[in-house]
Design a protein around this motif. Structure first.
Motif, short mmCIF file in Angstrom:
data_model
loop_
_atom_site.label_atom_id
_atom_site.label_comp_id
_atom_site.label_asym_id
_atom_site.label_seq_id
_atom_site.Cartn_x
_atom_site.Cartn_y
_atom_site.Cartn_z
N VAL A 224 53.82 39.33 -13.98
CA VAL A 224 53.86 38.67 -15.29
C VAL A 224 54.28 39.70 -16.33
O VAL A 224 53.73 40.80 -16.39
CB VAL A 224 52.48 38.07 -15.66
N LYS A 239 56.55 34.69 -15.86
CA LYS A 239 55.98 34.90 -14.54
C LYS A 239 57.07 34.71 -13.50
O LYS A 239 57.84 33.76 -13.57
CB LYS A 239 54.83 33.90 -14.30
N PHE A 255 55.60 28.02 -6.07
CA PHE A 255 55.82 28.54 -7.42
C PHE A 255 56.43 27.45 -8.32
O PHE A 255 55.98 27.22 -9.45
CB PHE A 255 56.76 29.74 -7.34
N GLU A 258 53.95 24.71 -9.21
CA GLU A 258 53.03 25.13 -10.27
C GLU A 258 53.67 24.92 -11.64
O GLU A 258 53.05 24.37 -12.56
CB GLU A 258 52.63 26.59 -10.10
N ASP A 295 41.16 38.70 -19.15
CA ASP A 295 40.53 37.70 -18.28
C ASP A 295 39.03 38.02 -18.15
O ASP A 295 38.58 39.13 -18.41
CB ASP A 295 41.22 37.63 -16.92
N HIS A 331 42.55 22.07 -9.46
CA HIS A 331 42.96 23.46 -9.65
C HIS A 331 42.88 24.26 -8.35
O HIS A 331 43.82 24.97 -7.98
CB HIS A 331 42.09 24.12 -10.72
N ASP A 333 41.45 27.01 -7.51
CA ASP A 333 41.27 28.47 -7.51
C ASP A 333 40.60 28.94 -8.79
O ASP A 333 41.06 29.88 -9.45
CB ASP A 333 42.62 29.17 -7.31
N ASN A 338 41.05 34.05 -13.31
CA ASN A 338 42.00 33.01 -13.70
C ASN A 338 41.60 32.32 -15.00
O ASN A 338 42.12 31.25 -15.32
CB ASN A 338 42.16 31.97 -12.59
N THR A 350 44.18 29.43 -16.42
CA THR A 350 45.54 29.71 -15.98
C THR A 350 45.62 29.73 -14.46
O THR A 350 44.64 29.48 -13.77
CB THR A 350 46.02 31.07 -16.56
N ASP A 351 46.81 30.02 -13.94
CA ASP A 351 47.09 30.18 -12.50
C ASP A 351 46.73 28.93 -11.69
O ASP A 351 45.72 28.89 -10.99
CB ASP A 351 46.39 31.41 -11.93
N GLY A 353 48.43 28.09 -9.16
CA GLY A 353 49.28 28.34 -8.00
C GLY A 353 48.86 27.59 -6.74
O GLY A 353 49.68 27.30 -5.88
N THR A 372 40.35 31.47 -3.36
CA THR A 372 39.80 32.82 -3.27
C THR A 372 38.45 32.77 -2.57
O THR A 372 37.60 31.93 -2.89
CB THR A 372 39.63 33.42 -4.68
#
Length: 455
Positions: A224, A239, A255, A258, A295, A331, A333, A338, A350-351, A353, A372
């Motif tokens: 990023v 990104k 990607f 997203e 974050d 989401h 994750d 994030n 965010t994120d 992905g 995760t």
């Protein structure tokens, strides 16, 4: 079990010893690396990447019996030494190559992304857990042959040990490997560059409209950058996938999905995505809001949040996730890393992905299913079901507990605090963490109501 026994087990080919060694020291090694990284290099040198690289080096050399431990504490000293050597090498490299990204050169990002970093510690743990699950589910013969192969035995040797033909051994190995690939690389695993060109995505944003200014961060999938809109002072975040990932069809699809999902979301607590673009030399990028802040994982490493602050944060996150659910997006994750807090203390999720799309009331896979370790709902980890709103509710429970205690909830989760306010938090977390999705809060508003009662 002491470190000498663990190393001997690993050198004897027992793969579970590698997991035990990793779990025992990873947190301490990451803390050690972070303590040696100054503020100026904090954004460019990732402690988790350093530790993962150190582990990789250790396991390669340990498998060749290059290490012998003589006393307790030797394994920690060895791992710490490898980690610091890796770290100082990276610091020296970044210090020598320090420069500012200011010129408007279309090849600049491609050069900056030329080296793909090692996966983070969290990603490695998730992969190891998933791999163990797959291997346990293999038929006994396939599991036996695969284990022998991973320990370095050749097919003729395996054939003799199980009294089966070499042809049968090859067939069993092929079956086992195919099942692992299907599990770890869901969907189309074609990764050659020619297959990428078969799919053309709309890319309305022009790279020439932006000027890269600074690398903000790098992870296992991409980087990023802070950038500005050319001719203005407006800051944005760009990104992109790592160069090595740009020929991976699955990674590119994930990607692009997203970017497409987020372009249609407008919520004060979600980092907005303006759209998708393509570099002059190929490869996609997305343009997002630039958030001046940090974050929550960074803040959590200093100290946990108060109960009030933790509850307030999670209520803001639930606002964002409830909005995403209303738009058919899970989401998948949610974790402190994030979630951003800007300079005005606004919480931004965010994120996306690993986001999962629910269309027309039926679940369909828009991306690879992932997340995760520690934050993934058990039914997703074991592949017993597709993501649902209850998937995010599980992660929200983990998030709440982690923010106010500084650690992941233990399993089985129990309520043992005498503090009434803390016990009320634990009660909410316990319900979120139920192994049975039907016993969790079924909707975000239901969870929000409980959280607001605490306020």
């Amino acid at each position: 079990m002491n470190s000498q026994e663990l190393l001997q087990m690993y050198q004897a080919g027992q793969s579970e010893a590698a997991t035990a060694i990793f779990d025992r020291y990873v947190a301490r090694l990451i803390a050690l690396a972070r303590s040696r990284i100054g503020a100026k290099l904090g954004r460019r040198v990732d402690a988790e990447d350093i530790v993962q690289s150190a582990y990789r080096s250790f396991f390669v050399h340990a498998s060749g019996d290059e290490y012998q431990l003589k006393e307790a504490g030797d394994l920690w000293r060895l791992l710490a030494s490898i980690t610091l050597n890796k770290l100082y090498g990276q610091i020296e490299k970044h210090t020598a190559a320090k420069r500012s990204i200011r010129h408007e050169d279309p090849t600049d990002l491609a050069i900056a992304a030329a080296r793909t970093p090692e996966p983070s510690a969290e990603e490695v743990v998730a992969i190891i857990e998933e791999l163990h699950t797959v291997i346990r589910e293999l038929p006994p013969e396939e599991r036996m042959v695969l284990t022998a192969s991973l320990q370095g035995q050749e097919n003729p040797e395996i054939s003799k040990s199980i009294n089966r033909s070499e042809r049968t051994v090859r067939r069993l190995l092929a079956n086992a490997r195919r099942k692992i690939e299907q599990r770890l690389l869901p969907g189309d695993t074609t990764d050659n560059a020619s297959s990428i060109s078969e799919v053309a995505y709309e890319t309305p944003l022009l790279y020439s409209d932006y000027v890269l200014e600074q690398l903000l961060g790098s992870g296992g999938m991409g980087k990023v950058f802070r950038a500005r809109v050319k001719g203005t002072k407006q800051k944005v975040a760009i990104k992109s996938l790592h160069k090595a990932r740009q020929s991976d069809r699955r990674a590119v699809t994930q990607f692009v999905k997203e970017a497409q999902l987020l372009t249609g979301l407008y919520h004060a607590n979600i980092v907005r995505v303006e759209g998708l673009g393509q570099f002059p030399g190929g490869g996609y990028f997305m343009v997002m809001d630039y958030v001046e802040g940090i974050d929550l994982q960074v803040q959590l490493e200093v100290k946990p949040f108060s109960i009030k602050a933790g509850v307030d944060i999670v209520i803001n996150v639930t606002d964002a996730i409830g909005y995403a659910h209303d738009n058919g997006i899970i989401h998948c994750d949610l974790k402190p890393g994030n979630i951003l807090q800007d300079k005005d203390s606004t919480i931004r999720v965010t994120d996306f992905g690993f986001a999962f799309l629910i269309a027309d009331g039926a679940s369909t896979i828009g991306n690879s299913i992932g997340g995760t370790a520690g934050y993934i709902a058990p039914e997703i980890m074991s592949r017993q079901s597709l993501p649902t709103p209850a998937t995010d509710i599980y992660s929200l429970g983990v998030l709440l507990w982690t923010l106010i205690t500084g650690r992941l909830p233990e399993k089985p989760f129990t309520i043992c605090s005498g503090d009434d306010e803390f016990a009320a938090i634990a009660s909410i977390v316990k319900r979120c963490l139920s192994d049975d999705p039907k016993k969790r809060y079924q909707t975000i508003p239901e969870l929000q109501q409980e959280l607001m009662a605490l306020q």
